[in-house]
Enzyme design. Sequence first.
Site, PDB file in Angstrom:
ATOM      1  N   SER A   1       0.839  -1.205   0.000  1.00 53.91           N
ATOM      2  CA  SER A   1       0.000   0.000   0.000  1.00 53.91           C
ATOM      3  C   SER A   1       0.873   1.253   0.000  1.00 53.91           C
ATOM      4  CB  SER A   1      -0.908   0.016   1.239  1.00 53.91           C
ATOM      5  OG  SER A   1      -1.752  -1.105   1.261  1.00 53.91           O
TER       6      SER A   1
ATOM      7  N   ARG B   1       0.837   8.014   5.747  1.00 55.90           N
ATOM      8  CA  ARG B   1      -0.047   7.247   6.625  1.00 55.90           C
ATOM      9  C   ARG B   1      -1.466   7.817   6.629  1.00 55.90           C
ATOM     10  NH1 ARG B   1       0.153   2.854   9.209  1.00 55.90           N
ATOM     11  NH2 ARG B   1       2.337   2.677   8.598  1.00 55.90           N
TER      12      ARG B   1
ATOM     13  N   HIS C   1      -2.948   6.569   3.529  1.00 60.40           N
ATOM     14  CA  HIS C   1      -3.227   5.148   3.763  1.00 60.40           C
ATOM     15  C   HIS C   1      -4.551   4.953   4.511  1.00 60.40           C
ATOM     16  CE1 HIS C   1      -2.483   1.287   6.046  1.00 60.40           C
ATOM     17  NE2 HIS C   1      -2.192   0.897   4.834  1.00 60.40           N
TER      18      HIS C   1
END
Lengths: 210, 210
Positions: free
Chosen positions: B12, B34, B37
Site C-alpha cells: 500500500s 499514513r 493510507h
Amino acid sequence: MRFNPMEIERRSMEIIESELAVPLDEEVKPIVKRVVHATADFSFAENLRFAPGAVGTMREMLVAGATIVTDTNMALSGINRAAAKRLNATLRCDMADASVAAEAKARGVTRASVCVERALEEQGNVLFACGNAPTALIRMLELLDGRTPENLAVIGVPVGFVNVVEAKQMLWESGLTCITALGRRGGSSVAAAIVNALMYGIEGVRANGM
Amino acid sequence: MRFNPMEIERRSMEIIESELAVPLDEEVKPIVKRVVHATADFSFAENLRFAPGAVGTMREMLVAGATIVTDTNMALSGINRAAAKRLNATLRCDMADASVAAEAKARGVTRASVCVERALEEQGNVLFACGNAPTALIRMLELLDGRTPENLAVIGVPVGFVNVVEAKQMLWESGLTCITALGRRGGSSVAAAIVNALMYGIEGVRANGM
C-alpha cells in the site's frame, strides 16, 4: 461562531444539500449526506452503492432487533450508543476479544476470520459493518459461498489500496443486502456514519431524524 | 489476493509513494503517507500543514513521556496501543467521563470545554489530537490566549462544514507546535493516523518504521 451542536449539524446538512452535484434518490440521500458530513468528501455521493431495497431492509432489521457487528473498535466507537440503545441493538466488535485471539492462534487463521464466523453463527439479525479490513469482507463472502441469509446485511466500506476495490466489487455482486462504497475510499468513520444514518431514519430514534 | 498484513501495508505504501503528485519533505512524508493510507485521499498531501519542527518536537515529547489526549473515543480507538505502550504514553479521552459531564452541567459549559481545560492543566507533555470537534480546538486557543506552552503540541484535524476551516486556520496561525489539515477534511481516522505515524517514526517502536 455558533456552537449549538444540533444547529451546527442542521447548517452542515444544508451546506451539503446545496453542494451535492448528483441527484439522489430520497431513500439513500440521508445516508449519503451523513457520510459526506463525516468526511467532507463529496466523492461518496458517486461511490456509495445501495443494493435494491437495502436501506428499508436494514431499517426493518434494526426495528426488529439486531446485533451490529463491526470489524474495528474504531467503527464501534463512532456508532451513536444512545440511538442503538433506543433500538435495543447489541453493539459488538470481537477483534480485541481474548477468546478470538486464542481461537485464531490455535487454528492458524486470522482473527478477522474467527470474528466473521462468529457473526455468521448469530441466529438473530446481524448488521455487519466493515470499515477497515477487506480480508474480513472477503472471508465472509467465502464462508457464505453464494448464500444470502435473510438475517444478514452488510455495510462494506473498507478503505485502502490492496484487495479493497476487489472486495467491495465482490460484495456488490454477491446478492447480499448491502451498502458499499466502490473504489478505494471508505473507513471506520464511513461505516459508523452509515449505521447512524440508518438508525436516525427510524421514527423515534432521533427527534429531527437528520 | 495476499493477506499478510505487513506485506499489504508495505505494498500500500509503495502504491501511495508512486501516486503522490506533490514533492514532500522527508520529515513529513511518512505522516502524509499514513494519512493517505487511512483515507485513500491524496488531497491530504496538499492540505496537511506542519509547523516548523513540529514532527521532531512531537517525537521528542513522545520519547520523553507524554499524555495523548483525544477529543473522541473514536480517535482514541484508532491509536496503536502497543506502540503507545512501548513509549509509556498515556492515552486519554475524557469526553465520556461522568465527572466531565457533571462539571460541564454544573458550570453551564460544554463537555469539550471541560476536557480541554483538563488537558491544559496537565504538568507533563500533552499531545492533543482533535479529529472531530472544532469547538474543542477553538476553546483551547481561547484559553491559551496567545500562550504557546512548551509541554503542549496539537494535532488539529477536525472535519466538517461549520467552524472547521476557521478553527484550523486559527490553530495554524497560533504559533503552537501543531499539525493541521487546512480546509474541510480531517476526522478521527486522520488524527489517529498522524499520532501513529509520529510513534512509528521513533526508533524501536515498530520494526520497519513504516
